[in-house]
Structure formats: structure tokens, C-alpha cells
Design an enzyme around this catalytic site. Structure first.
Site, PDB file in Angstrom:
ATOM      1  N   GLY A 154       0.874  -1.182   0.000  1.00 16.76           N
ATOM      2  CA  GLY A 154       0.000   0.000   0.000  1.00 16.76           C
ATOM      3  C   GLY A 154       0.904   1.223   0.000  1.00 16.76           C
ATOM      4  O   GLY A 154       2.031   1.175  -0.494  1.00 16.76           O
ATOM      5  N   ILE A 156       2.441   2.794   2.501  1.00 16.81           N
ATOM      6  CA  ILE A 156       3.661   2.706   3.319  1.00 16.81           C
ATOM      7  C   ILE A 156       4.653   1.730   2.677  1.00 16.81           C
ATOM      8  O   ILE A 156       5.852   2.009   2.587  1.00 16.81           O
ATOM      9  CB  ILE A 156       3.326   2.287   4.779  1.00 16.81           C
ATOM     10  CG1 ILE A 156       2.323   3.268   5.401  1.00 16.81           C
ATOM     11  CG2 ILE A 156       4.598   2.228   5.628  1.00 16.81           C
ATOM     12  CD1 ILE A 156       1.788   2.872   6.774  1.00 16.81           C
ATOM     13  N   ARG A 177      -3.071  -8.246  -1.611  1.00 17.32           N
ATOM     14  CA  ARG A 177      -4.376  -8.784  -2.018  1.00 17.32           C
ATOM     15  C   ARG A 177      -4.623  -8.519  -3.497  1.00 17.32           C
ATOM     16  O   ARG A 177      -5.207  -9.306  -4.201  1.00 17.32           O
ATOM     17  CB  ARG A 177      -5.485  -8.123  -1.197  1.00 17.32           C
ATOM     18  CG  ARG A 177      -5.780  -8.851   0.096  1.00 17.32           C
ATOM     19  CD  ARG A 177      -6.765  -8.078   0.900  1.00 17.32           C
ATOM     20  NE  ARG A 177      -6.314  -6.693   1.077  1.00 17.32           N
ATOM     21  CZ  ARG A 177      -6.941  -5.786   1.796  1.00 17.32           C
ATOM     22  NH1 ARG A 177      -8.060  -6.088   2.391  1.00 17.32           N
ATOM     23  NH2 ARG A 177      -6.477  -4.560   1.933  1.00 17.32           N
ATOM     24  N   THR A 235       6.685  -3.157  10.886  1.00 16.52           N
ATOM     25  CA  THR A 235       6.311  -1.842  11.421  1.00 16.52           C
ATOM     26  C   THR A 235       4.794  -1.677  11.346  1.00 16.52           C
ATOM     27  O   THR A 235       4.283  -0.567  11.460  1.00 16.52           O
ATOM     28  CB  THR A 235       6.970  -0.695  10.609  1.00 16.52           C
ATOM     29  OG1 THR A 235       6.700  -0.912   9.226  1.00 16.52           O
ATOM     30  CG2 THR A 235       8.463  -0.622  10.839  1.00 16.52           C
ATOM     31  N   ARG A 237       1.734  -4.229  12.540  1.00 14.49           N
ATOM     32  CA  ARG A 237       1.086  -4.597  13.807  1.00 14.49           C
ATOM     33  C   ARG A 237       1.748  -5.866  14.348  1.00 14.49           C
ATOM     34  O   ARG A 237       2.018  -6.814  13.603  1.00 14.49           O
ATOM     35  CB  ARG A 237      -0.417  -4.874  13.593  1.00 14.49           C
ATOM     36  CG  ARG A 237      -1.272  -3.626  13.409  1.00 14.49           C
ATOM     37  CD  ARG A 237      -1.393  -2.797  14.698  1.00 14.49           C
ATOM     38  NE  ARG A 237      -2.225  -1.616  14.532  1.00 14.49           N
ATOM     39  CZ  ARG A 237      -1.783  -0.404  14.194  1.00 14.49           C
ATOM     40  NH1 ARG A 237      -0.495  -0.196  13.980  1.00 14.49           N
ATOM     41  NH2 ARG A 237      -2.621   0.611  14.088  1.00 14.49           N
ATOM     42  N   GLU A 266       1.826  -4.869  23.405  1.00 15.22           N
ATOM     43  CA  GLU A 266       2.506  -3.591  23.591  1.00 15.22           C
ATOM     44  C   GLU A 266       1.976  -2.986  24.881  1.00 15.22           C
ATOM     45  O   GLU A 266       0.770  -3.035  25.085  1.00 15.22           O
ATOM     46  CB  GLU A 266       2.219  -2.644  22.420  1.00 15.22           C
ATOM     47  CG  GLU A 266       2.909  -3.104  21.143  1.00 15.22           C
ATOM     48  CD  GLU A 266       2.680  -2.182  19.955  1.00 15.22           C
ATOM     49  OE1 GLU A 266       2.094  -1.101  20.144  1.00 15.22           O
ATOM     50  OE2 GLU A 266       3.073  -2.560  18.846  1.00 15.22           O
ATOM     51  N   HIS A 285       6.991   1.242  19.060  1.00 11.68           N
ATOM     52  CA  HIS A 285       5.901   1.741  18.205  1.00 11.68           C
ATOM     53  C   HIS A 285       6.026   3.257  17.957  1.00 11.68           C
ATOM     54  O   HIS A 285       5.128   4.028  18.304  1.00 11.68           O
ATOM     55  CB  HIS A 285       4.538   1.397  18.823  1.00 11.68           C
ATOM     56  CG  HIS A 285       3.420   1.405  17.820  1.00 11.68           C
ATOM     57  ND1 HIS A 285       2.358   0.552  17.882  1.00 11.68           N
ATOM     58  CD2 HIS A 285       3.202   2.179  16.719  1.00 11.68           C
ATOM     59  CE1 HIS A 285       1.528   0.793  16.875  1.00 11.68           C
ATOM     60  NE2 HIS A 285       2.028   1.778  16.163  1.00 11.68           N
ATOM     61  N   ILE A 286       7.152   3.626  17.340  1.00 13.29           N
ATOM     62  CA  ILE A 286       7.373   5.053  17.028  1.00 13.29           C
ATOM     63  C   ILE A 286       7.271   5.314  15.525  1.00 13.29           C
ATOM     64  O   ILE A 286       7.738   6.332  15.033  1.00 13.29           O
ATOM     65  CB  ILE A 286       8.754   5.542  17.528  1.00 13.29           C
ATOM     66  CG1 ILE A 286       9.888   4.727  16.882  1.00 13.29           C
ATOM     67  CG2 ILE A 286       8.848   5.480  19.044  1.00 13.29           C
ATOM     68  CD1 ILE A 286      11.221   5.456  16.877  1.00 13.29           C
ATOM     69  N   GLY A 287       6.650   4.381  14.797  1.00  9.56           N
ATOM     70  CA  GLY A 287       6.599   4.452  13.331  1.00  9.56           C
ATOM     71  C   GLY A 287       6.316   5.834  12.779  1.00  9.56           C
ATOM     72  O   GLY A 287       7.017   6.322  11.901  1.00  9.56           O
TER      73      GLY A 287
HETATM   74  C1  8YV Z   1      -0.171   5.533  15.539  1.00 12.13           C
HETATM   75  C2  8YV Z   1      -0.076   3.573  13.924  1.00 12.13           C
HETATM   76  O1  8YV Z   1       0.566   6.640  15.870  1.00 12.13           O
HETATM   77  O2  8YV Z   1      -1.307   4.856  12.377  1.00 12.13           O
HETATM   78  C3  8YV Z   1      -1.140   3.766  12.892  1.00 12.13           C
HETATM   79  O3  8YV Z   1      -1.846   2.791  12.551  1.00 12.13           O
HETATM   80  O4  8YV Z   1       0.245   2.484  14.237  1.00 12.13           O
HETATM   81  C4  8YV Z   1       0.625   4.719  14.552  1.00 12.13           C
HETATM   82  O5  8YV Z   1       1.171   5.497  13.573  1.00 12.13           O
HETATM   83  C5  8YV Z   1      -0.470   4.745  16.765  1.00 12.13           C
HETATM   84  O6  8YV Z   1      -1.450   3.808  16.464  1.00 12.13           O
HETATM   85  C6  8YV Z   1      -0.888   5.608  17.953  1.00 12.13           C
HETATM   86  O7  8YV Z   1      -2.134   6.228  17.764  1.00 12.13           O
END
Ligand code: 8YV
Length: 318
Positions: A154, A156, A177, A235, A237, A266, A285-287
Site C-alpha cells: 500500500g 507505506i 491482495r 512496522t 502490527r 505492547e 511503536h514510534i513508526g
Molecule cells: C499511531 C499507527 O501513531 O497509524 C497507525 O496505525 O500504528 C501509529 O502510527 C499509533 O497507532 C498511535 O495512535
């Protein structure tokens, strides 16, 4: 109009809420709000801004059916029972697009950190273990010209693929998919079956949503189909890989390394064996955690909230 925010959002978002005469109550404690506390906090509110993995499930939605809008502080909505929300006419907003570049940066960072054992080496300095210059221990592996496999092409995934072709001349294969024509045209990405993705990737990066189809997708059996010198990056889930199986795959050298920005559960326990492995890099989880992206997310959230409170269609509705 009143909204409850179950955490913090960028200051620009709070300012714009105020400018729209929306009054705000915020969860300020340094822990995730519990489902019971969330239901309680939403009583008397018109909307919810949901920060983090709040369970927006059927029980919550039923208890809070008065809400005119739930605006997620995320692109992912695996924590939401969308069918229940639709049945109760509660629109759910998310924040697509604006966090693609930052999240891809995190995947790229993890790929390099794992390939050069960067986190492990850094910890050695902190532990006072840097005693001498030794040319052979802690050797990494190179990324240049290798094959990047994207699971979930997608927005990302495409950003990550572009970075890797641009910076390292990597060949890109992907499984999705449906076919992603932009990825095929722009960077020559090749669509492959899931089995081929496993067999051919030197770096396999996960960028798909967590759904019943992708939950626990990466099991020991799946890791066993990957190359012994491959790197697994997630990155997206934590629920997409089976953590026990990943630990086993790394301990038994079935794969070479792993980089995770997402874990299950988490927060990750500080004694988790992954944290002491040489070829592993874990981030909390700092993506999408950059100033720019958080501000853009907050602004989308406000747009969704304002529309929802007026009973209009949300600009970004899941
Ligand atoms: C969020 C994320 O910042 O957008 C998402 O799906 O995983 C993160 O970028 C996180 O879920 C906190 O709200």
C-alpha cells in the site's frame, strides 16, 4: 460541543479544536486508559479522539452510542468493530497518507540497524564492553543490491520500496491482495505469491493491516520458508507475527535477524528475549512519531471531528 481525547495529540490539533469551539477533556495519565474508564470518560461527550490501541469494540460502541464521531489517531483500525459502528451510525475517522513516509523511514532504519547489529553494538558501549578494536566480532550483512520483499504494497510499503531501490538498488518483489500498478510502473516491483515472497526475500518488510487473514501470518512454518540469511521487519502490527515463533526462528538461526516497531503485546516486557539478541532491533511503536507527521495527523483528526460533530461525511472515514 465536547470531545474526549484518550491521550495526547500535537498542539496544532488542540489549537484547531479550540478555534472550532470544541471543548476538550484529555486522558493525562501515563498509562493506557482501560475499556471501563474509556466508556465512563465518553459519557456526556459528543466525540472521541482515540489515541493508541483503545478497544472500540461492540461493547464500547453500544455503551457510547451517543457519540457523533470517533476519530482515530492512526491509519490502522484493527482495534475498531467497524460493522458495529456502522450499525449504530457512528462514523469512524482515520489518518491515511500523512504517515506513510515516517513509517517507511522507521522500517528502513530498522533494516539498517538489524543488518549492522547497531542496537546490540550500542548496548555494548553502555555496558562497558567496548575494550578493544576487534575486526571480526559483531559482523553485519550488507543490503546493497539485495531483494526486498514487501508484504502489503500500500502507501507505506511503496514508500519503503522506493527508499530501498533509491538508496541501495534493491530489487523489489511484493505480495498483496491485489496488484499495485504504481509500484510495478514506478520501481519495477514484481508481484509474487506469498511462498515466492518468503523464498526470495533477503529483507521481508511487513506493511499490511492486521485482519483475520493476516493475524499470526508469520509462524515458525512460515519463517522456515525464508532464507537463513534473511531479515524480517514489522512496522505494521505485532499481531501479524507470532512472537514465540519469531524468537524460535532467531534462536535456531532459521532467519538471520528481525527489526520490530510493533510487538504483541505492547508495551513489550523489558525482559523479553528479543531485546538481548544480537541481530534484533526493537522500537516502542514510534513508526509515525515525527513532529511533522504528528501535526499532520492531528489536523486530519480535527477535520474528521468537525465534520462528524456537524453530522457531515468525514473527509477520512474508514
Ligand atoms: C499511531 C499507527 O501513531 O497509524 C497507525 O496505525 O500504528 C501509529 O502510527 C499509533 O497507532 C498511535 O495512535
Amino acid at each position: 460541543m465536547k470531545v474526549f481525547i484518550s491521550g495526547n495529540i500535537a498542539p496544532v490539533g488542540l489549537k484547531e479544536l479550540e478555534e472550532n469551539n470544541i471543548s476538550v477533556t484529555q486522558w493525562k495519565e501515563n498509562r493506557q486508559i482501560t475499556p471501563e474508564e474509556l466508556i465512563e470518560a465518553c459519557q456526556g461527550q459528543d466525540g472521541l479522539i482515540s489515541v493508541g490501541p483503545n478497544k472500540i469494540d461492540a461493547a464500547f460502541l453500544k455503551a457510547c452510542s451517543h457519540l457523533k464521531v470517533v476519530a482515530l489517531h492512526s491509519v490502522g483500525y484493527d482495534n475498531v468493530d467497524v460493522a458495529a459502528a456502522k450499525a449504530l451510525n457512528i462514523p469512524i475517522g482515520n489518518t491515511p497518507g500523512v504517515l506513510s513516509a515516517a513509517t517507511a523511514d522507521t522500517a528502513f532504519l530498522l533494516m539498517l540497524a538489524v543488518s549492522r547489529k547497531a542496537f546490540y553494538s550500542h548496548k555494548k558501549i553502555i555496558k562497558g564492553e567496548w575494550k578493544n578494536y576487534e575486526p571480526t566480532p559483531d559482523l553485519g550483512i550488507e543490503i546493497q543490491g539485495k531483494t526486498l520483499g514487501i508484504f502489503g504494497m500500500g502507501k507505506i510499503g511503496l514508500e519503503m520500496a522506493k527508499k530501498c531501490t533509491g538508496a541501495y538498488g534493491m530489487q523489489v518483489i511484493y505480495h498483496n491482495r491485489s496488484r499495485n500498478e504504481a509500484a510495478e510502473k514506478e520501481i519495477g516491483a514484481r508481484y509474487v505469491s506469498f511462498e515466492e515472497l518468503l523464498a526470495l526475500s533477503d529483507v521481508l518488510s511487513v506493511h499490511t493491516a492486521l485482519t483475520p487473514d493476516t493475524k499470526d501470518k508469520f509462524t515458525l512454518d512460515v519463517f522456515t520458508q525464508m532464507k537463513p540469511n534473511s531479515i524480517f521487519i514489522n512496522t505494521a502490527r505485532g499481531g501479524i507475527h507470532n512472537e514465540k515463533d519469531l524468537i524460535k526462528a532467531l534462536e535456531e538461526k532459521i532467519i538471520w535477524g528481525a527489526g520490530l516497531d510493533v510487538t504483541n503485546p505492547e508495551p513489550m516486557d523489558k525482559d523479553n528475549p528479543l531485546l538481548s539478541m544480537e541481530n534484533v532491533a526493537v522500537l516502542p511503536h514510534i513508526g509515525s512519531a515525527t513532529e511533522e507527521t504528528r501535526a499532520a495527523m492531528a489536523q486530519i483528526i480535527v477535520k474528521n471531528v468537525v465534520a462528524g460533530l456537524k453530522g457531515e461525511k468525514l473527509p477520512f472515514e474508514v
